[in-house]
Design a protein around this motif. Structure first.
Motif, PDB file in Angstrom:
ATOM      1  N   GLY A   1      29.834 -34.194 -51.894  1.00  0.00           N
ATOM      2  CA  GLY A   1      29.308 -35.467 -51.431  1.00  0.00           C
ATOM      3  C   GLY A   1      28.581 -35.391 -50.111  1.00  0.00           C
ATOM      4  N   GLY A   2      28.401 -34.187 -49.569  1.00  0.00           N
ATOM      5  CA  GLY A   2      27.830 -34.033 -48.241  1.00  0.00           C
ATOM      6  C   GLY A   2      26.337 -33.775 -48.244  1.00  0.00           C
TER       7      GLY A   2
ATOM      8  N   ILE B   1      21.192 -26.558 -45.804  1.00  0.00           N
ATOM      9  CA  ILE B   1      20.524 -27.143 -46.968  1.00  0.00           C
ATOM     10  C   ILE B   1      21.353 -28.262 -47.583  1.00  0.00           C
ATOM     11  CG2 ILE B   1      19.384 -24.951 -47.453  1.00  0.00           C
ATOM     12  CD1 ILE B   1      21.242 -24.677 -49.923  1.00  0.00           C
ATOM     13  N   ASP B   2      20.647 -29.155 -48.278  1.00  0.00           N
ATOM     14  CA  ASP B   2      21.294 -30.065 -49.213  1.00  0.00           C
ATOM     15  C   ASP B   2      21.456 -29.304 -50.517  1.00  0.00           C
ATOM     16  OD1 ASP B   2      21.198 -32.130 -47.376  1.00  0.00           O
ATOM     17  OD2 ASP B   2      19.470 -33.127 -48.270  1.00  0.00           O
TER      18      ASP B   2
ATOM     19  N   MET C   1      34.793 -40.987 -45.357  1.00  0.00           N
ATOM     20  CA  MET C   1      34.425 -40.024 -44.322  1.00  0.00           C
ATOM     21  C   MET C   1      35.548 -39.838 -43.300  1.00  0.00           C
ATOM     22  SD  MET C   1      30.369 -40.588 -43.615  1.00  0.00           S
ATOM     23  CE  MET C   1      30.225 -38.931 -42.927  1.00  0.00           C
ATOM     24  N   GLU C   2      36.354 -40.844 -43.086  1.00  0.00           N
ATOM     25  CA  GLU C   2      37.465 -40.708 -42.148  1.00  0.00           C
ATOM     26  C   GLU C   2      38.412 -39.583 -42.563  1.00  0.00           C
ATOM     27  OE1 GLU C   2      39.200 -44.579 -41.971  1.00  0.00           O
ATOM     28  OE2 GLU C   2      37.713 -45.356 -40.539  1.00  0.00           O
ATOM     29  N   TRP C   3      38.492 -39.332 -43.865  1.00  0.00           N
ATOM     30  CA  TRP C   3      39.354 -38.255 -44.373  1.00  0.00           C
ATOM     31  C   TRP C   3      38.958 -36.903 -43.790  1.00  0.00           C
ATOM     32  CZ3 TRP C   3      38.580 -33.787 -47.256  1.00  0.00           C
ATOM     33  CH2 TRP C   3      39.693 -33.241 -47.893  1.00  0.00           C
ATOM     34  N   LEU C   4      37.695 -36.741 -43.419  1.00  0.00           N
ATOM     35  CA  LEU C   4      37.182 -35.456 -42.959  1.00  0.00           C
ATOM     36  C   LEU C   4      37.669 -35.075 -41.563  1.00  0.00           C
ATOM     37  CD1 LEU C   4      33.452 -35.985 -44.016  1.00  0.00           C
ATOM     38  CD2 LEU C   4      35.113 -34.537 -45.208  1.00  0.00           C
TER      39      LEU C   4
ATOM     40  N   ILE D   1      23.871 -42.564 -42.101  1.00  0.00           N
ATOM     41  CA  ILE D   1      23.116 -41.531 -42.815  1.00  0.00           C
ATOM     42  C   ILE D   1      23.678 -41.346 -44.222  1.00  0.00           C
ATOM     43  CG2 ILE D   1      22.612 -39.049 -42.910  1.00  0.00           C
ATOM     44  CD1 ILE D   1      22.498 -39.120 -39.814  1.00  0.00           C
ATOM     45  N   ARG D   2      24.996 -41.232 -44.321  1.00  0.00           N
ATOM     46  CA  ARG D   2      25.577 -41.008 -45.644  1.00  0.00           C
ATOM     47  C   ARG D   2      25.414 -42.241 -46.530  1.00  0.00           C
ATOM     48  NH1 ARG D   2      30.656 -37.290 -47.045  1.00  0.00           N
ATOM     49  NH2 ARG D   2      29.261 -35.935 -45.877  1.00  0.00           N
TER      50      ARG D   2
END
Length: 291
Positions: A41-42, A63-64, A172-175, A190-191
């Motif tokens: 998902g990044g 890279i994506d 995203m907080e999980w990260l 951005i996400r």
């Protein structure tokens, strides 16, 4: 706290034709190439605090990956073969016969499989809280890992069913070990903007299914001791003190099966040590790759 695009001043955003897949890359520097690969998902901005600082020694390419960020998927499925084919095609397009690979989570999994399937194209490897390590570990680590994976599955499914900016933020907080310290609203923006793409949302839905359907037996994709032993490249297992998936204890045990491996833990970090403590991360990476 600086903006992503202040951190990336001096870098270029380029698009490469990787075997028919339009692939976005944030790039800076000259010298030995190192490709940074993000997690499920990044997107390339995961390395916004690393590209330019490392570019004085290396050609840095974040890279994506296939079907992520602003990179398409073409007709390639987002599975192991698809990821490896896309990475190889990207290297061809960027004129890279061989490169260092540094991957976080899913990206670490891709990097290590690239070393097994296409060893001639890989120099050194950095697995940053890499995914799918299957080695014996202590009961406390197993409980921690199961809890973290279940929470990621829940947060991913929550967003798939109710795709709001707030649910992007919660996932995203999980990260982060301390999201109140390290998760910026710009990064969420951005996400959230990336996830407006239907293709990326479908990819995330697919990852939610994958998170919920891990087989009870070895499906040939996990890094068992036997598979880890196949990786002969110089490898750094770079972990964090509060990684919400595999613990540092599990990663240290896994590193013992790699023939040419070093192991290091970054304190006070979660799943994104490259962002949470960028200065320490950049120093570690430069030191490991410089020779």
């Amino acid at each position: 706290m600086s903006s992503v695009w202040v951190d990336l001043l001096g870098a270029e955003v380029k698009y490469y034709d990787a075997g028919g897949v339009r692939t976005r890359c944030i790039e800076a520097g000259e010298g030995p190439p190192v490709i940074f690969l993000h997690g499920i998902g990044g997107h390339a901005e995961a390395y916004a605090r690393n590209v330019v600082p490392l570019s004085d020694r290396f050609r840095v390419l974040a890279i994506d990956s296939l079907g992520s960020g602003l990179t398409g998927s073409g007709d390639k499925p987002a599975d192991l073969d698809g990821y490896l084919e896309h990475l190889g095609a990207f290297m061809d397009a960027a004129g890279l016969e061989k490169a260092h690979l540094a991957g976080e989570s899913l990206g670490g999994w891709i990097a290590m499989w690239m070393a097994i399937r296409h060893p001639e194209r890989v120099d050194k490897i950095v697995s940053i809280c890499g995914a799918r390590l299957t080695v014996e570990t202590d009961p406390e680590s197993r409980v921690w890992t199961d809890r973290g994976r279940d929470e990621l599955k829940r947060l991913t499914q929550q967003f798939v069913e109710d795709p709001t900016r707030d649910n992007v933020r919660k996932r995203m907080e999980w990260l982060f070990h301390k999201p109140e310290r390290d998760l910026t609203e710009e990064l969420v923006d951005i996400r959230w903007a990336m996830y407006q793409r239907g293709e990326l949302r479908n990819s995330l839905a697919g990852s939610a299914k994958m998170l919920g359907s891990r087989p009870a037996h070895d499906d040939g994709l996990d890094f068992t001791p036997e598979r880890l032993a196949e990786i002969k490249h110089e490898t750094l297992m770079l972990w964090s003190s509060h990684n919400p998936s595999n613990t540092a204890a599990t990663a240290k045990r896994a590193s013992a099966y790699l023939p040419n491996c070093s192991f290091q833990v970054m304190d006070d970090c979660g799943h994104w040590p490259q962002w949470e403590d960028a200065d320490t991360f950049n120093e570690i990476i430069a030191g490991f790759l410089k020779d």
